[in-house]
Write a protein that holds these residues in place. Structure first.
Motif, short mmCIF file in Angstrom:
data_model
loop_
_atom_site.label_atom_id
_atom_site.label_comp_id
_atom_site.label_asym_id
_atom_site.label_seq_id
_atom_site.Cartn_x
_atom_site.Cartn_y
_atom_site.Cartn_z
N GLU A 12 75.10 74.73 16.47
CA GLU A 12 74.98 76.18 16.62
C GLU A 12 73.52 76.57 16.88
OE1 GLU A 12 76.38 79.86 17.23
OE2 GLU A 12 77.68 78.16 16.79
N LYS A 13 72.61 75.87 16.25
CA LYS A 13 71.18 76.14 16.45
C LYS A 13 70.78 75.88 17.91
CE LYS A 13 66.64 74.88 14.63
NZ LYS A 13 65.92 74.03 13.69
N ALA A 14 71.27 74.76 18.47
CA ALA A 14 70.98 74.44 19.86
C ALA A 14 71.61 75.48 20.79
CB ALA A 14 71.49 73.04 20.20
N LYS A 15 72.82 75.91 20.44
CA LYS A 15 73.49 76.93 21.26
C LYS A 15 72.66 78.21 21.31
CE LYS A 15 77.63 79.77 21.60
NZ LYS A 15 78.86 80.22 20.97
N GLN A 16 72.19 78.66 20.17
CA GLN A 16 71.38 79.88 20.13
C GLN A 16 70.07 79.70 20.88
OE1 GLN A 16 72.68 82.76 19.25
NE2 GLN A 16 74.50 81.54 18.83
N ALA A 17 69.48 78.50 20.80
CA ALA A 17 68.24 78.22 21.54
C ALA A 17 68.49 78.31 23.04
CB ALA A 17 67.70 76.85 21.16
N ALA A 40 67.32 73.90 29.74
CA ALA A 40 67.24 72.79 28.78
C ALA A 40 65.79 72.59 28.33
CB ALA A 40 67.80 71.51 29.40
N LYS A 41 64.87 72.61 29.26
CA LYS A 41 63.45 72.41 28.93
C LYS A 41 62.95 73.52 28.00
CE LYS A 41 58.93 71.74 30.99
NZ LYS A 41 58.15 71.68 32.22
N LYS A 42 63.24 74.77 28.36
CA LYS A 42 62.76 75.91 27.55
C LYS A 42 63.41 75.91 26.16
CE LYS A 42 61.54 80.74 27.87
NZ LYS A 42 60.09 80.61 27.94
#
Length: 191
Positions: A12-17, A40-42
């Motif tokens: 979920e953290k990656a999704k929000q990022a 992906a980079k940002k």
């Protein structure tokens, strides 16, 4: 017994990022040359992480814009049709003028070239915004500000039709005065 997908579980953290990075890139890049690689980079994630959550770039953009719309244009507590609809439309115009108008045009352009994405855009963004507006109008019916015989779907189309027409063609301002005019038009038509 259910099968689990190979690979790492969704984060979920990656999704929000990813959603935050997408929205930031949308607002930085006026040419909309947005790519999965740039997101992906940002976001500091790998491309496989992105593809675990979304089937396409268009779907990432759709969710990022919808997430922002939900936070920038919440459903106001109903007071009266004039107050509540006016507040909803003023917030909508403000969001459009702060960059989301360009993002909506971008999504609409993507939807014109991909029938399956157009369906997802309609089902996930357009329908959700229509339901929000219709709930305001239904409360106006319940408080006798709109006739119970009035077709609320037509009023929703009047409001969003006028907004999309100005957004896509650019022939008129989308500002607070337009929000007031649209509110007054709905009040007159709803009687």
């Amino acid at each position: 017994m259910t099968k689990t997908k190979a690979g790492r579980p969704r984060s979920e953290k990656a999704k929000q990022a990813v959603l935050s990075a997408t929205y930031e890139l949308l607002n930085e890049d006026s040419d909309k040359k947005l790519t999965i690689e740039a997101i992906a980079k940002k976001a500091g994630v790998g491309k496989p992480t992105i593809y675990r959550w979304w089937p396409s770039l268009a779907d990432i953009v759709l969710e990022a814009v919808l997430t922002q719309a939900d936070s920038k244009i919440p459903v106001p507590h109903y007071e009266s049709l004039q107050t509540t609809l006016g507040q909803f439309l003023r917030r909508s115009m403000k969001s459009i003028n702060e960059g989301d108008g360009e993002n909506l045009r971008y999504l609409m352009a993507l939807a014109q070239n991909d029938d399956s994405f157009r369906t997802r855009f309609k089902d996930n963004f357009v329908s959700k915004r229509q339901e929000t507006l219709k709930s305001i109008l239904q409360q106006a019916v319940d408080s006798n500000e709109i006739s119970p015989t009035q077709d609320l779907d037509i009023l929703v189309d009047v409001v969003f039709g006028a907004m999309w027409y100005r957004l896509l063609i650019g022939h008129g301002k989308m500002d607070e005065s337009f929000a007031v005019e649209l509110t007054e038009t709905v009040i007159r038509l709803g009687k």
